[in-house]
Design an enzyme around this catalytic site. Structure first.
Site, PDB file in Angstrom:
ATOM      1  CG  ASP A  11      -1.578   1.277   1.474  1.00 37.29           C
ATOM      2  OD1 ASP A  11      -2.310   1.630   0.673  1.00 37.29           O
ATOM      3  OD2 ASP A  11      -1.745   1.604   2.714  1.00 37.29           O
ATOM      4  CG  LEU A  12       1.940   5.682  -1.842  1.00 38.05           C
ATOM      5  CD1 LEU A  12       3.404   5.339  -2.100  1.00 38.05           C
ATOM      6  CD2 LEU A  12       1.344   6.574  -3.067  1.00 38.05           C
ATOM      7  CG  ASP A  13      -1.549   7.743   0.781  1.00 40.48           C
ATOM      8  OD1 ASP A  13      -0.641   8.129   0.442  1.00 40.48           O
ATOM      9  OD2 ASP A  13      -2.544   7.889   0.014  1.00 40.48           O
ATOM     10  CB  THR A  19       0.249  10.607   1.933  1.00 41.92           C
ATOM     11  OG1 THR A  19      -0.109   9.454   2.179  1.00 41.92           O
ATOM     12  CG2 THR A  19       1.221  11.186   1.377  1.00 41.92           C
ATOM     13  CE  LYS A  47      -4.891   6.970   9.126  1.00 41.33           C
ATOM     14  NZ  LYS A  47      -3.791   6.722  10.326  1.00 41.33           N
ATOM     15  CB  SER A 118      -2.094   3.692  -3.644  1.00 41.85           C
ATOM     16  OG  SER A 118      -2.492   4.455  -3.193  1.00 41.85           O
ATOM     17  CB  ALA A 119      -7.228   3.716  -2.619  1.00 34.29           C
ATOM     18  CE  LYS A 149      -5.734  -0.442  -1.489  1.00 34.87           C
ATOM     19  NZ  LYS A 149      -4.580   0.487  -0.732  1.00 34.87           N
ATOM     20  CD  GLU A 173      -3.911  -1.510   2.701  1.00 38.85           C
ATOM     21  OE1 GLU A 173      -3.939  -0.566   3.634  1.00 38.85           O
ATOM     22  OE2 GLU A 173      -4.050  -1.213   1.436  1.00 38.85           O
ATOM     23  CG  ASP A 174      -2.093   2.640   6.484  1.00 39.83           C
ATOM     24  OD1 ASP A 174      -2.491   2.229   5.176  1.00 39.83           O
ATOM     25  OD2 ASP A 174      -2.444   3.753   6.743  1.00 39.83           O
TER      26      ASP A 174
HETATM   27  P1  B16 Z   1      -6.469  10.350  -3.780  1.00 34.38           P
HETATM   28  P2  B16 Z   1      -3.829   4.239   0.152  1.00 34.38           P
HETATM   29  C1  B16 Z   1      -5.471   5.920  -0.076  1.00 34.38           C
HETATM   30  O1  B16 Z   1      -4.203   5.715  -0.342  1.00 34.38           O
HETATM   31  C2  B16 Z   1      -5.535   6.759   1.292  1.00 34.38           C
HETATM   32  O2  B16 Z   1      -5.311   6.152   2.263  1.00 34.38           O
HETATM   33  C3  B16 Z   1      -6.861   7.321   1.378  1.00 34.38           C
HETATM   34  O3  B16 Z   1      -7.016   8.290   2.587  1.00 34.38           O
HETATM   35  C4  B16 Z   1      -7.114   8.340   0.314  1.00 34.38           C
HETATM   36  O4  B16 Z   1      -8.528   8.824   0.363  1.00 34.38           O
HETATM   37  C5  B16 Z   1      -7.115   7.703  -0.943  1.00 34.38           C
HETATM   38  O5  B16 Z   1      -5.861   6.972  -1.058  1.00 34.38           O
HETATM   39  C6  B16 Z   1      -7.444   8.149  -2.140  1.00 34.38           C
HETATM   40  O6  B16 Z   1      -6.554   9.386  -2.628  1.00 34.38           O
HETATM   41  O7  B16 Z   1      -7.538  11.282  -3.114  1.00 34.38           O
HETATM   42  O8  B16 Z   1      -5.187  10.751  -3.548  1.00 34.38           O
HETATM   43  O9  B16 Z   1      -6.968   9.721  -4.805  1.00 34.38           O
HETATM   44  O10 B16 Z   1      -3.686   4.052   1.499  1.00 34.38           O
HETATM   45  O11 B16 Z   1      -4.685   2.923  -0.723  1.00 34.38           O
HETATM   46  O12 B16 Z   1      -2.458   4.218  -0.630  1.00 34.38           O
HETATM   47 MG    MG Z   2      -2.961   3.128   3.324  1.00 38.51          MG
END
Ligand code: B16
Ligand code: MG
Length: 222
Positions: A11-13, A19, A47, A118-119, A149, A173-174
């Site tokens: 996962d990224l964030d 972030t 998240k 990542s989402a 997700k 994942e977090d």
């Molecule tokens: P964006 P991950 C997710 O990333 C974040 O945890 C989540 O808080 C955020 O709303 C989502 O990405 C969408 O992000 O607005 O930049 O498209 O944890 O799946 O890496």
């Molecule tokens: Mg995450």
């Protein structure tokens, strides 16, 4: 030991970099403008959740779901994203979370492929600022993923492109939505954070600093 792990999906964030704070500040700016309540505690619910679904959660917290048309919701989500993109400019290679570089080096040594699932539709921007583009075999483009997700799609996509069976993948994942997505994909889940959030995870570490690849592989291969 015969190692059946062929692909490690990140996962990224919250795993590679933190972030979550920037997402929070950007949503906070928007909700302050709208006169809505939004706390750091509420932010936990966002998240791993997509941008538009995050906005829907915030509107729900403020009993305001019915106030906006789909078009207005997109406008608000875009506004939050403009604030977020501005904050992302602060990211440098120093913002890689502790333990991640070591983990990537070890995975390379063990010939295990790596991917990011990542989402975030800003994932490529974040990765660019971190300077880690060439460290991964594949980075999933969230714009190409239909169900976000906790649906398994983003993890399945990484395995499909790199031609690895689901049961040969370990994912990290977090977020609770992310752990659910990994288990729905039939993959092994490593959780980072508080045990309460991850009932379904196969193994949990309190932070990336505590990550222990040997321990993960020993459990995965048993
Ligand atoms: P964006 P991950 C997710 O990333 C974040 O945890 C989540 O808080 C955020 O709303 C989502 O990405 C969408 O992000 O607005 O930049 O498209 O944890 O799946 O890496
Ligand atoms: Mg995450």
């Amino acid at each position: 030991m015969i190692n059946k792990c062929k692909l490690f999906i990140f996962d990224l964030d919250g795993v590679i970099t933190d972030t979550a704070e920037y997402h929070y500040l950007a949503w906070k700016k928007l909700t302050d403008e709208l006169g809505y309540k939004f706390s750091i505690h509420d932010n936990e619910r966002l998240k791993g959740v997509s941008r538009i679904h995050s906005l829907e959660i915030i509107l729900d917290i403020n009993n305001s779901t019915e106030k906006y048309s789909e078009q207005e919701k997109i406008r608000l989500a875009n506004k939050k994203n403009d604030y977020y993109l501005e904050l992302l400019k602060n990211i440098t290679p120093k913002d890689l979370l502790p333990g991640i570089e070591d983990l990537l080096d070890k995975l390379k040594k063990y010939n295990i492929k790596t991917a990011i699932a990542s989402a975030s539709k800003n994932a490529f921007t974040v990765i660019n600022y971190l300077g880690i583009n060439d460290k991964f075999d594949y980075i999933v483009n969230a714009n190409e993923i239909k169900n976000s997700k906790p649906a398994p799609d983003v993890f399945l996509k990484a395995a499909e492109v790199l031609e690895v069976n689901n049961q040969n993948c370990i994912c990290i994942e977090d977020a609770s939505a992310g752990i659910k997505a990994i288990k729905a994909a039939g993959m092994y889940a490593v959780g980072i954070g508080n045990i309460q959030n991850f009932k379904e995870a196969d193994v949990i570490f309190s932070s990336t600093n505590e990550l222990n690849l040997e321990k993960i592989l020993l459990d995965f291969n048993k």
